[in-house]
Write a protein that holds these residues in place. Sequence first.
Motif, mmCIF file in Angstrom:
data_model
loop_
_atom_site.group_PDB
_atom_site.id
_atom_site.type_symbol
_atom_site.label_atom_id
_atom_site.label_comp_id
_atom_site.label_asym_id
_atom_site.label_seq_id
_atom_site.Cartn_x
_atom_site.Cartn_y
_atom_site.Cartn_z
ATOM 1 N N TRP B 66 0.749 -1.102 -0.173
ATOM 2 C CA TRP B 66 -0.070 0.093 0.070
ATOM 3 C C TRP B 66 0.631 1.325 -0.031
ATOM 4 O O TRP B 66 0.673 2.285 -0.865
ATOM 5 N N LEU B 67 1.776 1.264 0.911
ATOM 6 C CA LEU B 67 2.900 2.437 0.810
ATOM 7 C C LEU B 67 3.511 2.703 -0.542
ATOM 8 O O LEU B 67 3.669 3.754 -1.059
ATOM 9 N N TRP B 68 3.973 1.722 -1.044
ATOM 10 C CA TRP B 68 4.440 1.810 -2.453
ATOM 11 C C TRP B 68 3.636 2.201 -3.432
ATOM 12 O O TRP B 68 4.039 3.236 -3.948
ATOM 13 N N ARG B 70 1.326 4.256 -2.843
ATOM 14 C CA ARG B 70 0.749 5.760 -2.396
ATOM 15 C C ARG B 70 1.888 6.559 -2.985
ATOM 16 O O ARG B 70 1.662 7.779 -3.390
ATOM 17 N N GLN B 71 3.068 6.391 -3.141
ATOM 18 C CA GLN B 71 4.331 7.092 -3.594
ATOM 19 C C GLN B 71 4.439 6.860 -5.169
ATOM 20 O O GLN B 71 5.246 7.518 -5.839
ATOM 21 N N ALA B 72 3.920 5.730 -5.586
ATOM 22 C CA ALA B 72 4.324 5.348 -7.146
ATOM 23 C C ALA B 72 3.685 6.102 -8.294
ATOM 24 O O ALA B 72 2.349 6.682 -7.753
ATOM 25 N N GLU B 73 4.493 6.586 -9.276
ATOM 26 C CA GLU B 73 3.906 7.410 -10.271
ATOM 27 C C GLU B 73 3.450 6.614 -11.356
ATOM 28 O O GLU B 73 3.932 5.633 -11.942
ATOM 29 N N GLU B 79 -3.271 3.617 -13.925
ATOM 30 C CA GLU B 79 -4.401 4.306 -13.051
ATOM 31 C C GLU B 79 -5.783 4.028 -13.225
ATOM 32 O O GLU B 79 -6.468 3.887 -12.225
#
Lengths: 425, 288
Positions: B66-68, B70-73, B79
Amino acid sequence: MAETTSTTPSARSSGATGATIELENLTKRYHGNPQPAVDNVTMEIAAGETVVFVGPSGCGKSTTLKMINRLIEPTSGRIRIGGEDVTDIDPVGLRRKVGYAIQSSGLFPHMTVAQNIGIVPKMTGWPKSRIRARVEEMLDLVGLDPGEFHGRYPRQLSGGQQQRVGVARALAADPPVLLMDEPFGAVDPITRDHLQDELIRLQRELHKTIVFVTHDFDEAIKLGDRIAVLREQSHIAQFDTPEAILTNPADDFVSGFVGAGAALKRLNLTRVGDVEITDYPTATVDDPLQDIFQRLRAGGTNEILLLDKRGRPYKWLRRGDLMRAKGSLARAGTLVHDTVTRDATLRDALEAVLTDNAGRVAVTGRRGAYEGVVDMETLINSVHEMLEADRLDALEHQHDLEESRAGQTRPGQGGGGSGERGAPA
Amino acid sequence: MSTTGGRRPGGEHEVRGLVFRDDGEAETEPEPEPRPPSPARAGRRISRQKLTLLPALLIAVLLATWLWFRQAELDPVSENALSDGRVSKALWQHVELTVISTFFVLIIAIPLGVLLTRAAFRKATPVAMALANTGQATPAIGLLALLVIWLGIGRRAALIGIIVYAVLPVLSNTIAGLKANDPTLLEAARGIGMSPLGVLTRVELPLAVPLILAGVRTALVLNVGTATLATFGGGGGLGVLITTGITNQRMPVLVLGSILTVALALLVDWLASLAELLLRPRGLEVGT
Ligand SMILES: Nc1ncnc2c1ncn2[C@@H]1O[C@H](COP(=O)(O)OP(=O)(O)OP(=O)(O)O)[C@@H](O)[C@H]1O
Ligand SMILES: [Mg+2]
């Protein structure tokens, strides 16, 4: 034995006592085998009687037994219990009225001791409170402390305890008839001995009709009011009282089964309760020392039996003992190693006398309380009398036999022949 | 009650409890009673450790994922594939597929197993087992294709595929569990007056519970796996994410679908082991 011991049917008077069992031309043929496993067995078992089937392995003892509660359906013949023909009734209903106990107990491993014992009453629809009371009563009856064993699982019991629970379960719904298939076959000899004694005690209280299968002739002698010695296909070689079979085996097959040492086995047939139990001077550990001294001096013997707080035999105390132990009861005298109950056989008593060097053995009643003593002299005298009586019986019987032989050809030696003679009234 | 009836430990004065209880036990248990429940408790403690380890691990992995994310482009294609609650919808569908299929597997396989171990139907056992084996030997995807051709696209075809695939382990374990019961014990059950139904429900099934549950556990995990194929039959589930990731060559989507599937499988396995522990009849524990 049922006739000789006329004890009052104790507190458990509510129990249903035995029913007669009649087997009539009972035959079992297994599929694909032209030889019947059980061939045409006819037998009458009186109410309240314990009948033991003995015979070599594979002779059809279990098959015959299981036909009585129709775990095995007979190929032909009739079964009557308490006069009612049960050959064609619903087997489930029949089995709820016939207790069944087997080797290695057959307890359900996923049920507690209480659930195991209560299962038949539960299936017959007893109310919960009555089942609970009954379970306690049954545990008490087979000598297990209800509080301690109630919630245990069979795995948490020793073999002997499991067997007791097995018997308790068989008796729980108070069936008039009890079928037991080598129930004590899987426990060590000492435990087996205890279980046999317990069964005798139970039977004296309950008066069920018991059919018991074993291949151990000594067990048969000990438990049976009558013994049916079976040969192949359940043919009855002899059906008679233990005494008669010991002193008068019908043929070589039966003598082979009786085995050597018939005279010693005879000791198994008489119980301590049947011989003279004498009083003996006693004192209890709570008595003042002075009293004990006095009694030792006053009594004709120079030995007294010291009882513990609950009145159980504790120590043999000789006159010099107290002196030597400087007046300390804890150190004086020799411990009582062995005691017997009234149900113990003379053989047990003899053994106890021989191992304890007191020359006598203390007899105990319920909860181990002292009741009297039996000494060596009494034992030897009763054995002499017993053997003498047997010898006379045997002579008489031989005489009868010769007479009947002279008269005609020998009467049919199977089934009925000598059987009906020993039937208790 | 016989000679040894009054025997007691030398020198001991008061014997615990009633004397008439002592005899018989006196010889079989010379030492104080071992406390029976303790080994069982030890067994439980070990599995309890195992039971807490896995959820902790799962939470860690999911948190990291989840953390990954959140910051992933993410590019628009990824998307698009992951937005609008599509992930939770896929996850939910997957859970539904697993639960429903497992339910049907249970109500088909267990009664069938019971039936096939009754004397009257025992002869049919090889046939039924062969059928169940065929069900599992057929490649799941081929089976699904056949079902879609027959029933048309949709969840029904997917569910039936999953069920056919998972019947075998439960069926064979049910049969094995029932057959493993000691025949003398069952005879004793009949001997004391249990009806055939009583023997089945009070003795046979409870004793077979550990093996049946092991089969159910296998089936559950299997179902989580085969449910990823439901997407090919239009059944939805996490398979949607995986196929989208593959066909559009979007690693994040593929990875998320896979991680969620694996996590779900592990979670289900964990829940099943919990159930095994709780439902196993007491008194059967090894070491007791
Ligand atoms: N289900 C069965 N099918 C075929 N034959 C059987 C079956 N059960 C028992 N028999 C046969 O019937 C005969 C009697 O068996 P049974 O079990 O009654 O003997 P038993 O006297 O109890 O022996 P044991 O002392 O060994 O228990 C044996 O020859 C046995 O092989
Ligand atoms: Mg047998």
